[in-house]
Write an enzyme that holds these catalytic residues in place. Structure first.
Site, PDB file in Angstrom:
ATOM      1  N   GLY A 139       0.923  -1.444  -0.020  1.00  0.00           N
ATOM      2  CA  GLY A 139      -0.082   0.376   0.342  1.00  0.00           C
ATOM      3  C   GLY A 139       1.020   0.903  -0.076  1.00  0.00           C
ATOM      4  O   GLY A 139       0.296   2.362   0.488  1.00  0.00           O
TER       5      GLY A 139
ATOM      6  N   ARG B 180       2.997  -2.211  -5.634  1.00  0.00           N
ATOM      7  CA  ARG B 180       3.348  -0.281  -6.573  1.00  0.00           C
ATOM      8  C   ARG B 180       4.113   0.318  -6.495  1.00  0.00           C
ATOM      9  O   ARG B 180       5.024   1.053  -7.344  1.00  0.00           O
ATOM     10  CB  ARG B 180       1.597   0.413  -5.982  1.00  0.00           C
ATOM     11  CG  ARG B 180       1.659   1.428  -7.104  1.00  0.00           C
ATOM     12  CD  ARG B 180       0.582   2.628  -6.263  1.00  0.00           C
ATOM     13  NE  ARG B 180      -0.988   1.671  -6.348  1.00  0.00           N
ATOM     14  CZ  ARG B 180      -1.152   1.650  -7.234  1.00  0.00           C
ATOM     15  NH1 ARG B 180      -1.030   2.121  -8.350  1.00  0.00           N
ATOM     16  NH2 ARG B 180      -2.618   1.311  -7.141  1.00  0.00           N
TER      17      ARG B 180
ATOM     18  N   ARG C 293      -5.377   1.090 -16.083  1.00  0.00           N
ATOM     19  CA  ARG C 293      -5.439   2.088 -14.841  1.00  0.00           C
ATOM     20  C   ARG C 293      -6.717   3.566 -14.896  1.00  0.00           C
ATOM     21  O   ARG C 293      -7.685   3.357 -14.408  1.00  0.00           O
ATOM     22  CB  ARG C 293      -5.086   2.091 -14.468  1.00  0.00           C
ATOM     23  CG  ARG C 293      -4.228   1.367 -13.929  1.00  0.00           C
ATOM     24  CD  ARG C 293      -2.842   1.432 -13.191  1.00  0.00           C
ATOM     25  NE  ARG C 293      -2.700   2.183 -11.689  1.00  0.00           N
ATOM     26  CZ  ARG C 293      -2.478   2.810 -11.210  1.00  0.00           C
ATOM     27  NH1 ARG C 293      -2.808   4.238 -11.969  1.00  0.00           N
ATOM     28  NH2 ARG C 293      -3.919   3.316 -10.746  1.00  0.00           N
TER      29      ARG C 293
ATOM     30  N   CYS D  28     -12.919   0.039 -29.124  1.00  0.00           N
ATOM     31  CA  CYS D  28     -14.478   0.166 -29.196  1.00  0.00           C
ATOM     32  C   CYS D  28     -15.572   0.341 -28.922  1.00  0.00           C
ATOM     33  O   CYS D  28     -16.688  -1.031 -27.970  1.00  0.00           O
ATOM     34  CB  CYS D  28     -15.517  -0.627 -30.800  1.00  0.00           C
ATOM     35  SG  CYS D  28     -14.476  -1.294 -31.869  1.00  0.00           S
ATOM     36  N   GLU D  29     -15.497   1.503 -27.876  1.00  0.00           N
ATOM     37  CA  GLU D  29     -15.927   2.242 -26.431  1.00  0.00           C
ATOM     38  C   GLU D  29     -15.790   3.673 -25.862  1.00  0.00           C
ATOM     39  O   GLU D  29     -14.263   3.541 -26.321  1.00  0.00           O
ATOM     40  CB  GLU D  29     -15.662   1.044 -25.323  1.00  0.00           C
ATOM     41  CG  GLU D  29     -16.223   1.355 -23.810  1.00  0.00           C
ATOM     42  CD  GLU D  29     -16.909   0.466 -23.404  1.00  0.00           C
ATOM     43  OE1 GLU D  29     -16.074  -0.888 -23.589  1.00  0.00           O
ATOM     44  OE2 GLU D  29     -16.702   0.497 -22.167  1.00  0.00           O
TER      45      GLU D  29
ATOM     46  N   TYR E 284       0.678  -2.649 -11.626  1.00  0.00           N
ATOM     47  CA  TYR E 284      -0.763  -2.467 -12.468  1.00  0.00           C
ATOM     48  C   TYR E 284      -1.033  -2.319 -14.089  1.00  0.00           C
ATOM     49  O   TYR E 284      -1.663  -1.917 -14.707  1.00  0.00           O
ATOM     50  CB  TYR E 284      -1.697  -2.063 -11.615  1.00  0.00           C
ATOM     51  CG  TYR E 284      -1.890  -2.528 -10.024  1.00  0.00           C
ATOM     52  CD1 TYR E 284      -1.936  -4.252  -9.644  1.00  0.00           C
ATOM     53  CD2 TYR E 284      -1.373  -1.175  -9.539  1.00  0.00           C
ATOM     54  CE1 TYR E 284      -1.426  -4.903  -8.227  1.00  0.00           C
ATOM     55  CE2 TYR E 284      -0.795  -2.157  -7.785  1.00  0.00           C
ATOM     56  CZ  TYR E 284      -1.498  -3.581  -7.439  1.00  0.00           C
ATOM     57  OH  TYR E 284      -0.196  -3.672  -6.641  1.00  0.00           O
TER      58      TYR E 284
END
Ligand SMILES: *Cc1c(COP(=O)(O)O)cnc(C)c1O
Length: 427
Positions: A220, A264, A305, A335-336, A370
Site C-alpha cells: 500500500g 506499486r 487504470r 470500440c468503446e 498494474y
C-alpha cells in the site's frame, strides 16, 4: 526522449508499438529505497511479474508475496526458493491450492475463517506438512487511491474480521494449527497516515496470538503519478515499524520478524507504455467549443487504470514537427467511448499537450505497476511485449503474443490441446 541510454524511437522501431518498457536503473533505485524500511521486504508480484523484474528482486534480496498458485509457480520459475514466497490467496483457495502450498512448503496466509479451516483439513488429509500459518486480519478500516482498491473495513471482502479472532483461534486449535503470523493489507495507493495508524492496530491484534513469530504490515505504499509533484515520503514508515515491533517484542519477550509487502511503489515509476499516434479527430460540444482528440494505438486493453479507476498517467509525445501546446483528449483504438487515457470520474479530461502528428511516438509514464498485468485480449488484441532497459542494452522479457503458433512450440503443440488456442504464450 530516452529511457536510460536508449531513444524511445529506436525501441518503437525495433519492437513495434505498443510496447511496455521498464528502466532497470529506476527499478533499482526504488528497491534500494524500500529495502531499508523493514527487515524482510516482500514484493507483491501481482503489480508486475515479468521474469527480468522478478530476477532483479531476487538478486536484491527481496522476497515474494503471491496471490495465486500460478504466481507462486512463476516466482519459483524465476529462481525464488519456496521459503522466500508467501501465498496470500485473497478470499478462498482454488481447487487444490492448499494442497499445493502444503506439499511445496509455501507459507500460507489465510484471509478467511474458511481458508484456515480448509488448510487444517488439507493438512490432516495429507498427514504431513507445516502446521504454521499466517492469518490476514481485516482491521475494520482501510485506505486506497480508489474505493475499488481499499481492502479494509466492512465493505471489503478481505481478511478475517477483527472481532472474529476468537473463532480463528478455535479453528487453529481444532486442527492443531499454529498461527505464527499475523497480517494486514488495507489497500493500494492509500495515504501514509492511514498506513502508520493501522500498524498500531495490528500490534494489538498480534498480542492475542501467543505463537506469533511474524508480523506483516502489508503493502500500500503510495506512488505520485503526477509530474512536478513531490513523491510521497515513505522514509518515516521505518521508525514507526520499529517502534511497533519493539512494543510487540517487549510483550512477548522474544524476537519477532517484521515484514512489509509493497507492489506499486517498487515498479510504478520504472515502467512506460510506448505507443504511436495514429490519427487526429475533433468534435464540437453543445456550446460550439472544439474538442481535439489525439488517437493512438494504446487502449484500455493495454492499460486499464484510467478506465477502471480514472487514474492519471503522464503522457508525452515525441515527434519532429509538433504543434504548440493546446487542450487535447488522448484516446485509444478500442470500440468503446470509455477508451480514453485522459479521464477522471468517467469523463474525458482535456490535457495541455503539444499537438502531435500521426506517426509520432506517445509515451505513457507511471505504467510499471498494474499495467501489463491488468491488460487483456479485448478486441482480440495480442498481449504486448515487455522490454527491460539496462543502460544502452534492451532485454526482451516477453514477446508480443502472436496469433500464429511460435515455431519453437510448433512440434509440441501439435499433440497438445492448447494448440487450438489462438494465443500461445502465457508466461
Ligand atoms: C496487492 C497487494 C499488495 C500490494 O499492494 P500495493 O498497493 O501495490 O503495494 C500487498 N499485499 C497484498 C495481500 C495484496 O493483495
Amino acid at each position: 526522449m530516452k529511457i536510460e541510454d536508449v531513444d524511445v524511437r529506436d525501441i518503437a522501431r525495433h519492437y513495434g508499438t505498443p510496447v511496455y518498457v521498464y528502466s532497470l536503473k529506476t527499478l533499482r533505485a526504488a528497491i534500494a529505497e524500500i529495502k531499508t524500511l523493514a527487515p524482510v521486504v516482500r514484493y507483491a508480484m501481482k503489480a508486475e511479474s515479468n521474469r527480468v523484474i522478478l530476477q532483479e528482486m531476487k538478486k536484491q534480496g527481496i522476497h515474494i508475496d503471491a496471490v495465486s498458485v500460478l504466481e507462486v509457480q512463476r516466482a519459483l520459475r524465476a529462481g525464488f526458493d519456496a521459503s522466500e514466497v508467501c501465498f496470500t490467496s485473497d478470499v478462498f483457495f482454488h481447487a487444490s491450492d492448499a494442497e499445493y502450498c502444503i506439499e511445496n512448503n509455501v507459507y500460507t496466509n489465510c484471509g478467511t475463517l474458511g481458508m484456515l479451516r480448509e488448510y487444517g483439513e488439507t493438512l490432516k488429509r495429507l498427514g504431513k506438512g507445516s502446521n504454521k500459518v499466517s492469518i490476514r486480519i481485516n482491521p475494520g478500516e482501510g485506505s486506497g487511491h480508489s474505493k475499488k482498491t481499499n481492502t479494509g473495513g466492512p465493505y471489503s471482502k478481505h481478511g478475517i474480521w477483527h472481532q472474529s479472532l476468537d473463532e480463528a483461534r478455535a479453528i487453529a486449535k481444532e486442527y492443531g494449527l499454529i498461527i505464527n503470523g499475523v497480517h494486514i493489507h488495507i489497500g493500494s495507493g492509500g495515504d501514509m497516515e492511514h498506513l502508520k495508524r493501522l500498524t498500531g492496530k495490528l500490534v494489538e491484534f498480534a498480542k492475542q496470538f501467543d505463537d506469533v513469530e511474524v508480523i506483516n504490515f502489508g503493502g500500500g505504499l503510495p506512488y505520485q503519478y503526477r509530474e512536478g509533484q513531490p513523491e510521497a515520503d515513505v522514509s518515516a514508515y521505518k521508525p514507526i515499524l520499529e517502534e511497533r515491533l519493539a512494543i510487540l517484542e517487549k510483550h512477548f519477550g522474544r524476537k519477532i520478524r517484521c515484514e512489509i509487502e509493497p507492489g506499486r511503489r517498487f515498479v510504478a515509476g520504472c515502467g512506460y507504455l510506448l505507443g504511436e499516434v495514429r490519427a487526429l479527430n475533433h468534435t464540437l460540444d453543445e456550446n460550439g467549443k472544439r474538442l481535439d482528440y489525439v488517437l493512438g494505438n494504446i487502449g484500455f486493453c493495454h492499460l486499464l487504470r484510467p478506465m477502471a479507476y480514472g487514474s492519471y498517467h503522464a503522457i508525452q509525445f515525441v515527434g519532429d514537427k509538433m504543434g504548440p501546446e493546446q487542450d487535447v483528449i488522448v484516446a485509444g483504438p478500442v470500440c468503446e467511448s470509455g477508451d480514453v487515457l485522459t479521464q477522471e470520474n468517467e469523463e474525458p479530461v482535456p490535457r495541455k499537450l503539444p499537438l502531435p502528428n500521426p506517426g509520432d511516438i506517445m509515451v505513457v509514464g507511471g505504467a510499471g505497476a498494474y499495467g501489463f498485468v491488468m491488460s487483456s485480449n479485448y478486441n482480440t488484441q495480442p498481449l504486448l511485449p515487455e522490454v527491460v532497459v539496462d543502460g544502452s542494452k534492451c532485454i526482451l522479457a516477453r514477446r508480443r503474443q502472436t496469433p500464429r503458433r511460435h515455431p519453437e512450440r510448433r512440434r509440441r503443440s501439435v499433440k497438445s490441446r492448447s494448440s487450438k488456442s489462438l494465443f500461445w504464450n502465457m508466461f
